[in-house]
Design a protein around this motif. Structure first.
Motif, PDB file in Angstrom:
ATOM      1  N   PRO A 261       0.795  -1.229   0.000  1.00 55.12           N
ATOM      2  CA  PRO A 261       0.000   0.000   0.000  1.00 55.12           C
ATOM      3  C   PRO A 261       0.833   1.289   0.000  1.00 55.12           C
ATOM      4  O   PRO A 261       0.501   2.245   0.683  1.00 55.12           O
ATOM      5  CB  PRO A 261      -0.814  -0.125   1.279  1.00 55.12           C
ATOM      6  N   ALA A 262       1.914   1.308  -0.753  1.00 51.43           N
ATOM      7  CA  ALA A 262       2.758   2.506  -0.842  1.00 51.43           C
ATOM      8  C   ALA A 262       3.300   2.595  -2.251  1.00 51.43           C
ATOM      9  O   ALA A 262       3.343   1.610  -2.981  1.00 51.43           O
ATOM     10  CB  ALA A 262       3.906   2.414   0.158  1.00 51.43           C
ATOM     11  N   SER A 263       3.706   3.783  -2.632  1.00 46.49           N
ATOM     12  CA  SER A 263       4.369   3.964  -3.922  1.00 46.49           C
ATOM     13  C   SER A 263       5.713   4.630  -3.665  1.00 46.49           C
ATOM     14  O   SER A 263       5.924   5.255  -2.630  1.00 46.49           O
ATOM     15  CB  SER A 263       3.512   4.802  -4.870  1.00 46.49           C
ATOM     16  N   TYR A 264       6.619   4.468  -4.615  1.00 39.23           N
ATOM     17  CA  TYR A 264       7.995   4.924  -4.443  1.00 39.23           C
ATOM     18  C   TYR A 264       8.409   5.736  -5.656  1.00 39.23           C
ATOM     19  O   TYR A 264       7.965   5.494  -6.764  1.00 39.23           O
ATOM     20  CB  TYR A 264       8.923   3.707  -4.262  1.00 39.23           C
ATOM     21  N   GLN A 265       9.298   6.692  -5.444  1.00 34.51           N
ATOM     22  CA  GLN A 265       9.756   7.571  -6.511  1.00 34.51           C
ATOM     23  C   GLN A 265      10.840   6.958  -7.376  1.00 34.51           C
ATOM     24  O   GLN A 265      11.105   7.424  -8.465  1.00 34.51           O
ATOM     25  CB  GLN A 265      10.256   8.899  -5.926  1.00 34.51           C
ATOM     26  N   SER A 266      11.496   5.900  -6.892  1.00 34.21           N
ATOM     27  CA  SER A 266      12.566   5.259  -7.648  1.00 34.21           C
ATOM     28  C   SER A 266      12.612   3.776  -7.309  1.00 34.21           C
ATOM     29  O   SER A 266      12.084   3.341  -6.290  1.00 34.21           O
ATOM     30  CB  SER A 266      13.917   5.897  -7.322  1.00 34.21           C
ATOM     31  N   VAL A 267      13.267   3.007  -8.177  1.00 31.39           N
ATOM     32  CA  VAL A 267      13.454   1.585  -7.920  1.00 31.39           C
ATOM     33  C   VAL A 267      14.287   1.400  -6.652  1.00 31.39           C
ATOM     34  O   VAL A 267      14.002   0.533  -5.823  1.00 31.39           O
ATOM     35  CB  VAL A 267      14.132   0.888  -9.120  1.00 31.39           C
ATOM     36  N   ALA A 268      15.314   2.221  -6.478  1.00 34.43           N
ATOM     37  CA  ALA A 268      16.177   2.111  -5.296  1.00 34.43           C
ATOM     38  C   ALA A 268      15.380   2.317  -4.006  1.00 34.43           C
ATOM     39  O   ALA A 268      15.575   1.587  -3.028  1.00 34.43           O
ATOM     40  CB  ALA A 268      17.320   3.119  -5.387  1.00 34.43           C
ATOM     41  N   GLU A 269      14.474   3.280  -4.003  1.00 34.66           N
ATOM     42  CA  GLU A 269      13.644   3.544  -2.835  1.00 34.66           C
ATOM     43  C   GLU A 269      12.725   2.343  -2.563  1.00 34.66           C
ATOM     44  O   GLU A 269      12.558   1.915  -1.418  1.00 34.66           O
ATOM     45  CB  GLU A 269      12.802   4.801  -3.080  1.00 34.66           C
ATOM     46  N   CYS A 270      12.171   1.773  -3.611  1.00 33.51           N
ATOM     47  CA  CYS A 270      11.317   0.597  -3.494  1.00 33.51           C
ATOM     48  C   CYS A 270      12.109  -0.589  -2.936  1.00 33.51           C
ATOM     49  O   CYS A 270      11.674  -1.259  -1.997  1.00 33.51           O
ATOM     50  CB  CYS A 270      10.722   0.261  -4.863  1.00 33.51           C
ATOM     51  N   GLN A 271      13.278  -0.842  -3.481  1.00 37.54           N
ATOM     52  CA  GLN A 271      14.105  -1.959  -3.035  1.00 37.54           C
ATOM     53  C   GLN A 271      14.549  -1.789  -1.587  1.00 37.54           C
ATOM     54  O   GLN A 271      14.640  -2.770  -0.842  1.00 37.54           O
ATOM     55  CB  GLN A 271      15.303  -2.130  -3.959  1.00 37.54           C
ATOM     56  N   ALA A 272      14.810  -0.564  -1.182  1.00 39.03           N
ATOM     57  CA  ALA A 272      15.218  -0.310   0.198  1.00 39.03           C
ATOM     58  C   ALA A 272      14.089  -0.630   1.182  1.00 39.03           C
ATOM     59  O   ALA A 272      14.343  -1.016   2.323  1.00 39.03           O
ATOM     60  CB  ALA A 272      15.659   1.143   0.355  1.00 39.03           C
TER      61      ALA A 272
END
Length: 78
Positions: free
Chosen positions: A27-38
């Motif tokens: 239930p969240a969105s991320y601005q970058s792949v790196a942020e998502c992976q973290a």
């Protein structure tokens, strides 16, 4: 044009880790792949209730519309 965001799909996988199916979207969105992976370790830790030998996650591109609808969705019980 809508801004590019990333969403995290929670996957249920077999023992080999190769046969996976998408079970949920975090239930969240991320601005970058790196942020998502973290964010993966914490999100995976909250999704251990799935009945699969292996639980995994994948960061995928999603539109702002997807992210908005996910943030407005009511959580389901269970």
């Amino acid at each position: 044009m809508a801004p590019l965001v990333y969403i995290m799909a929670i996957l249920g996988c077999g023992d080999d880790g190769a046969t996976c199916s998408r079970e949920r979207i975090a239930p969240a969105s991320y601005q970058s792949v790196a942020e998502c992976q973290a964010a993966m370790p914490a999100i995976l830790a909250r999704n251990t209730d799935l009945s699969y030998p292996v639980i995994s996650a994948s960061c995928e591109r999603g539109g702002a519309q997807i992210a908005e609808s996910r943030s407005r969705a009511k959580p389901t019980a269970g």
